[in-house]
Design an enzyme around this catalytic site. Structure first.
Site, short mmCIF file in Angstrom:
data_model
loop_
_atom_site.label_atom_id
_atom_site.label_comp_id
_atom_site.label_asym_id
_atom_site.label_seq_id
_atom_site.Cartn_x
_atom_site.Cartn_y
_atom_site.Cartn_z
N HIS B 9 3.28 19.98 1.10
CA HIS B 9 1.56 19.16 1.49
C HIS B 9 1.21 18.80 0.40
O HIS B 9 -0.22 19.64 0.71
CB HIS B 9 1.29 21.12 2.03
CG HIS B 9 0.16 21.08 3.18
ND1 HIS B 9 -0.83 20.95 2.88
CD2 HIS B 9 0.15 20.58 4.31
CE1 HIS B 9 -1.84 20.72 3.89
NE2 HIS B 9 -0.76 20.89 4.99
N ALA B 31 9.82 10.65 22.41
CA ALA B 31 10.69 11.38 21.41
C ALA B 31 11.16 12.22 22.50
O ALA B 31 12.87 12.93 22.21
CB ALA B 31 10.35 12.21 20.42
N LYS B 100 10.46 7.07 -2.85
CA LYS B 100 11.10 6.12 -3.14
C LYS B 100 12.22 6.42 -4.50
O LYS B 100 13.57 6.26 -4.40
CB LYS B 100 10.63 5.34 -3.45
CG LYS B 100 9.46 5.34 -4.79
CD LYS B 100 8.26 4.31 -3.90
CE LYS B 100 6.44 4.88 -4.63
NZ LYS B 100 5.74 5.89 -4.04
N LYS B 200 11.55 0.46 -5.16
CA LYS B 200 11.92 -0.48 -4.30
C LYS B 200 11.91 -1.10 -4.18
O LYS B 200 13.19 -1.91 -2.62
CB LYS B 200 10.23 -0.90 -3.54
CG LYS B 200 8.89 0.42 -4.24
CD LYS B 200 7.93 -0.22 -3.57
CE LYS B 200 7.29 1.53 -3.19
NZ LYS B 200 5.45 0.80 -3.74
N GLY B 298 -0.85 5.26 1.17
CA GLY B 298 -2.14 5.98 1.24
C GLY B 298 -0.99 6.90 2.78
O GLY B 298 -0.49 6.93 3.12
#
Lengths: 414, 414
Positions: B9, B31, B100, B200, B298
């Site tokens: 969290h 969904a 990642k 990445k 972000g």
């Protein structure tokens, strides 16, 4: 093995055959089965091709063959494309198309038929050629409310504007060059008058906001009136002129949608989209601005987008993709006259001071722009934050006071 | 109703809860069922939230609850994230991650476990934050052979370079500013040394070419040595310095992969990617160059990408997505020294003429660049079309002849 039929063996159609042949192994791997073109519909003869034996002139041969599960429509135009596509969807065949006119004019109806028959109707290639845009909007941005889309959606006009900006070529010469290079058709009006861009922004608006917007409800202005003077003033202002198709969701649920040339600031991601390239900005409440850039047309980019849709169709015979939007509803497209705008205006009078003073008097506040190559009697200025109707009214008032309005180009805020 | 659990969290995790709450209706529609967060795993306490009652500190509660079908891993780091994700996949739960490091280090293994258990392992948010890139590469470009990918993959370093280019701020000050603004961590090495970008490009390379590339097999260079002199020389050359992660398929089946600062021409779409934005170019044999641009990090952009994956998971419980690649194989990453390169070199000696003359003697052919603000004894030049090994050898030869190599930056061809 999945059997498909291709309607139309023009530029895109022959490209589809080429991509399916040249990438057969990797496509079969991704689709998890082989894709076989059983028929190609075309009225012309194409002897000497490895697949010449698969041509037919009779659409009913395709329609009535239960082995054909997917039909690729790459004929273009509304008729007979619409009739064929509708018949296919009503007869249990999924359809993939690159035909933006068809989707812009008949999208809601065809999507409803596809849904009722648990089939797919896919059209990634109808906007942005080889740029993935339909799928990203519908899938990747699913957890995100799109608030606005703006893009350079027509490669031909972008090529012409780039030549005007970079090489100070005038509109007529740039158009002729575009025709010589095969970027523009002999009758270029669908491109230069903005209709092609209009169809594409209609498709994107319908997809992003869930309600069909028909091209005839969209304010559309092309680039035929843009002059090198305008290009110079845009440069002085700090940007370039681009033909922008845009749609914005308003707080009252309506949409503000239009196609017109606009001043775009040099720092914008759209300003550097040059030549025949397209650039599409999708603004989301969570993602911020995402921009997609690439070749918006051309045989192989468009064909590869078509084939990607075919692969997706093959993989989803029983699981329909969730592309869908409702039909148009009244008062959904906001009244254009009441929309807020900022604009550059080019005027002329007996001398430029008279022109500017009269403009200041009529508009209250204007911001004059220095002319790079002054023309006797001409002047350019910008005005901000008025409605489209106020702008029109004030331009009429200027004319009534003897100041000629030579040009008016809106200013973008992207 | 689909029950999910969120591991972690922090910034992204709380963003996932926020996006799921604020977009609940549209997400449920897409969904086709409601998505319910049953558990949130975090060692900290979060009192006073509307969902405070759903926190747990015990991973086994989640693992052993058969109602939890999808687990969202947004903890970051390799351990315990890897152990948790592996356990979930082995126990019938699909996993969505933004991690990642996890995908770059363990992607092949986790994808294989997911495949064996007919589950999904999705990671759109691991590259490019809110920019759709994993899905477009794997789907839209399915009918297209990707030949090369190059991108600005790290927002922090791009912010620093932008400050250096636009405001002539030096590296240290720009880094401090990035830290003050929360763009860079207190220990910024993963960003400024290129490791984040390396992870990445490894993920993109693995996805596009089907074979896992591990970060430690990639030549990686950060931006800590870039000076304002280099920035000026890039400007004179006609471009800007960007930290580029790139991978290219070679004809022999190997890949040329690296992360390093590069000169990028002003006309390139990547040159105008500024501040914390990311831009990723995917070159395909049919589509040509397609560029994706947006916020690469972000809270909300990343969270919306995670949630889009969750939606996709919910819709594909029984139809696995076809994300997959094989584990690494020997000799797949081409020997770096034998790769061809072009580069800018900055040197110093007792005077700049000596420096340039010696360089010309050592390299054979050099192209000197004019210094904008000459520094006594310094000179800059470019060299073309030699191998990395030749470049290193010649730079060593320069040093041996008393010319100090102050900097060396490769030149991109996008």
């Amino acid at each position: 093995m999945a059997n498909i039929a291709v309607l139309g063996h023009g530029v895109v159609g022959s490209g589809v055959l080429e991509v399916l042949t040249s990438h057969a192994a990797s496509i079969a791997k991704r689709a998890k089965e082989e894709i076989h073109v059983k028929y190609i519909l075309d009225l012309k003869e194409f002897p000497g091709l490895p697949y010449s034996d698969r041509f037919t002139k009779d659409f009913n041969v395709i329609l009535n063959d239960p082995e054909v599960q997917i039909v690729v429509e790459v004929m273009g135009g509304l008729h007979p494309a619409y009739d064929f596509v509708k018949a296919c969807l009503e007869n249990g065949k999924s359809v993939v198309t690159s035909n933006k006119e068809l989707v812009a004019q008949k999208g809601a109806e065809l999507l409803a038929i596809a849904q009722a028959n648990n089939l797919n109707f896919l059209f990634e290639a109808s906007v942005g050629g080889g740029i993935p845009i339909i799928r990203p909007i519908s899938q990747c941005l699913a957890a995100n409310d799109v608030t606005e889309i703006a893009g350079i959606l027509n490669g031909t006009t972008n090529f012409i504007l780039t030549k005007m900006i970079r090489e100070q070529m005038n509109f007529e010469d740039a158009l002729k060059l575009a025709q010589q290079l095969g970027y523009a058709e002999r009758n270029p009006s669908a491109d230069v008058e903005g209709l092609d861009a209009c169809r594409k922004i209609c498709i994107l608006a319908s997809l992003a906001f869930g309600t069909h917007v028909y091209p005839d409800s969209v304010y559309t202005e092309g680039i035929t009136k843009i002059t090198l003077q305008d290009v110079d003033f845009a440069d002085v202002w700090g940007g370039v002129i681009k033909l922008i198709g845009s749609v914005k969701k308003l707080e009252n649920g309506q949409v503000h949608i239009m196609v017109c040339p606009m001043f775009v600031h040099r720092g914008s991601q759209l300003a550097s989209v040059d030549d025949v390239f397209n650039g599409i900005m999708v603004r989301g409440d969570a993602t911020g601005d995402v921009v997609f850039y690439g070749k918006g047309a051309g045989k192989l980019p468009t064909a590869s987008a078509v084939v990607a849709d075919v692969i997706d169709c093959v993989k989803h015979f029983k699981a329909r993709k969730y592309l869908f939007w409702e039909d148009a509803k009244p008062n959904y497209v906001a009244d254009f006259g009441s929309m807020e705008t900022s604009a550059f205006v080019r005027v002329s009078a007996k001398d430029s001071d008279t022109a500017l003073n009269t403009a200041a008097d009529v508009f209250g506040k204007i911001t004059p722009l220095l002319a790079k190559r002054p023309v006797q009697g001409e002047a350019g200025f910008t005005v901000e934050n008025l409605t489209e109707k106020e702008l029109s009214d004030k331009l009429a008032a200027l004319e009534a006071r003897g100041v000629k309005v030579e040009g008016r180009i809106r200013i973008s805020d992207y």
